[in-house]
Design an enzyme around this catalytic site. Structure first.
Site, PDB file in Angstrom:
ATOM      1  CG  HIS A  18      -2.080  -0.980   1.069  1.00 56.89           C
ATOM      2  ND1 HIS A  18      -2.919  -1.319   2.107  1.00 56.89           N
ATOM      3  CD2 HIS A  18      -2.517  -1.689  -0.008  1.00 56.89           C
ATOM      4  CE1 HIS A  18      -3.819  -2.199   1.682  1.00 56.89           C
ATOM      5  NE2 HIS A  18      -3.581  -2.449   0.413  1.00 56.89           N
ATOM      6  CB  SER A  32      -9.903  -5.743   9.965  1.00 53.40           C
ATOM      7  OG  SER A  32      -9.739  -4.972   8.785  1.00 53.40           O
TER       8      SER A  32
HETATM    9  P1  OAD Z   1      -7.695  -2.427  10.338  1.00 50.90           P
HETATM   10  O1  OAD Z   1      -7.794  -1.218  11.195  1.00 50.90           O
HETATM   11  O2  OAD Z   1      -8.797  -2.698   9.398  1.00 50.90           O
HETATM   12  O3  OAD Z   1      -7.534  -3.719  11.272  1.00 50.90           O
HETATM   13  C1  OAD Z   1      -6.623  -3.743  12.315  1.00 50.90           C
HETATM   14  C2  OAD Z   1      -6.618  -5.130  12.950  1.00 50.90           C
HETATM   15  O4  OAD Z   1      -5.620  -5.136  13.935  1.00 50.90           O
HETATM   16  C3  OAD Z   1      -7.928  -5.549  13.608  1.00 50.90           C
HETATM   17  O5  OAD Z   1      -8.271  -6.870  13.189  1.00 50.90           O
HETATM   18  C4  OAD Z   1      -7.603  -5.534  15.101  1.00 50.90           C
HETATM   19  O6  OAD Z   1      -8.280  -6.551  15.822  1.00 50.90           O
HETATM   20  C5  OAD Z   1      -6.119  -5.792  15.092  1.00 50.90           C
HETATM   21  N1  OAD Z   1      -5.380  -5.223  16.240  1.00 50.90           N
HETATM   22  C6  OAD Z   1      -5.588  -4.063  16.894  1.00 50.90           C
HETATM   23  N2  OAD Z   1      -4.691  -3.895  17.877  1.00 50.90           N
HETATM   24  C7  OAD Z   1      -3.889  -4.991  17.862  1.00 50.90           C
HETATM   25  C8  OAD Z   1      -2.776  -5.429  18.651  1.00 50.90           C
HETATM   26  N3  OAD Z   1      -2.296  -4.714  19.660  1.00 50.90           N
HETATM   27  N4  OAD Z   1      -2.225  -6.631  18.336  1.00 50.90           N
HETATM   28  C9  OAD Z   1      -2.713  -7.384  17.324  1.00 50.90           C
HETATM   29  N5  OAD Z   1      -3.737  -7.025  16.550  1.00 50.90           N
HETATM   30  C10 OAD Z   1      -4.329  -5.843  16.817  1.00 50.90           C
HETATM   31  O7  OAD Z   1      -6.269  -2.333   9.594  1.00 50.90           O
HETATM   32  P2  OAD Z   1      -5.779  -3.115   8.294  1.00 50.90           P
HETATM   33  O8  OAD Z   1      -6.355  -4.474   8.236  1.00 50.90           O
HETATM   34  O9  OAD Z   1      -4.310  -2.973   8.245  1.00 50.90           O
HETATM   35  O10 OAD Z   1      -5.225   0.975   3.433  1.00 50.90           O
HETATM   36  O11 OAD Z   1      -6.408  -2.222   7.144  1.00 50.90           O
HETATM   37  C11 OAD Z   1      -6.159  -2.541   5.802  1.00 50.90           C
HETATM   38  C12 OAD Z   1      -6.037  -1.286   4.979  1.00 50.90           C
HETATM   39  O12 OAD Z   1      -7.183  -0.454   5.171  1.00 50.90           O
HETATM   40  C13 OAD Z   1      -4.881  -0.379   5.357  1.00 50.90           C
HETATM   41  O13 OAD Z   1      -3.661  -0.763   4.754  1.00 50.90           O
HETATM   42  C14 OAD Z   1      -5.320   0.957   4.870  1.00 50.90           C
HETATM   43  C15 OAD Z   1      -6.741   0.923   5.336  1.00 50.90           C
HETATM   44  O14 OAD Z   1      -7.640   1.756   4.716  1.00 50.90           O
HETATM   45  C16 OAD Z   1      -4.797   2.073   2.810  1.00 50.90           C
HETATM   46  O15 OAD Z   1      -4.535   3.107   3.392  1.00 50.90           O
HETATM   47  C17 OAD Z   1      -4.665   1.903   1.336  1.00 50.90           C
END
Ligand code: OAD
Length: 238
Positions: A109, A178
């Protein structure tokens, strides 16, 4: 002894949460505080570049002050010590994996600390603030630089390399994501279909695609990732 020749790891915002960087979709996350459509689309940048620059300048500064945590270091250790190839695909635009020592890494990304020229296409290191007046170091044009970030509606980077990794992968490990954003959310299915022996989810809470994982551990990344990595390294020893 369980030994995997090709280890593929996908990381998301959750791995950097304990370094003080907000996730996107958790309570209080980035997309609760800010309107995605006003900040993370090519249309938003065309309409109001100053607002988009301000948002990414703030995030760039926050990342600069953040430090890698035990989960980032554990993955760098896995890359160095595991007797197989380890590749990290990150959705994160922070630089915490590489600052922890990871080398086999791709930022699908994009990267906050890089800028891309819309005129000549050059990608440059950009550690400081970016503005409409910033000048491209490659071609000298002003007003053409944008954050080197994949916005909604744009194609992620490195998809050819990623598809190749997923085809060869023996174990796929998803950490702190997520599973709501494609194509990354589909990688576990692709790895499974191409013959991965194990698919692993390490996350704070079960993700949308939890049923696709054969092994699941839930808890904070700074605890469960080092534990899982230590087990992998131990189990790979004859
Ligand atoms: P999300 O915010 O959608 O998900 C974050 C995940 O991390 C969730 O499943 C939480 O349960 C988990 N989480 C939170 N705190 C944690 C911790 N201390 N230890 C382990 N897990 C934890 O973020 P992404 O999945 O990365 O795209 O989102 C995907 C994309 O959406 C990003 O790259 C971004 C966003 O819009 C762009 O900017 C292009």
């Amino acid at each position: 002894m369980t030994h995997y020749e090709n280890v593929v790891i996908l990381t998301g915002a959750g791995i950097s949460a304990e370094s003080g960087l907000d996730t996107f979709r958790d309570r209080g996350g980035i997309w609760e505080k800010y309107d995605l459509m006003e900040l993370a689309t090519p249309e938003a940048f065309a309409q109001n570049p100053a607002r988009v620059h301000e948002f990414y300048n703030l995030r760039r500064e926050t990342v600069r002050k953040a430090r890698p945590n035990a989960a980032h270091y554990a993955l760098a250790r896995l890359e160095q010590e595991y007797p197989g190839k380890v590749h990290i695909i990150t959705q994160n635009v922070d630089s915490l994996h590489e600052r922890a020592g990871a080398r086999n890494l791709c930022h699908m990304h994009g990267e906050l600390n890089k800028a891309r020229c819309q005129g000549c296409g050059a990608v440059s290191q950009w550690p400081g603030p970016l503005s409409q007046q910033s000048v491209c170091p490659a071609c000298g044009a002003a007003g053409q630089l944008r954050p080197h970030i994949v916005w909604f509606g744009e194609a992620p980077f490195f998809m050819t390399e990623i598809n190749h990794l997923l085809r060869k992968c023996d174990i796929f490990i998803s950490i702190g994501t997520s599973g709501s954003v494609y194509p990354a959310a589909g990688f576990v299915q692709a790895a499974y279909e191409h013959g991965a022996k194990q698919t692993v989810e390490l996350n704070l809470a079960p993700s949308d695609g939890k049923s696709l994982f054969s092994i699941r551990h839930y808890g904070k990344a700074t605890r469960i990732v080092p534990e899982f990595v230590a087990d992998m390294i131990r189990n790979a020893k004859p």
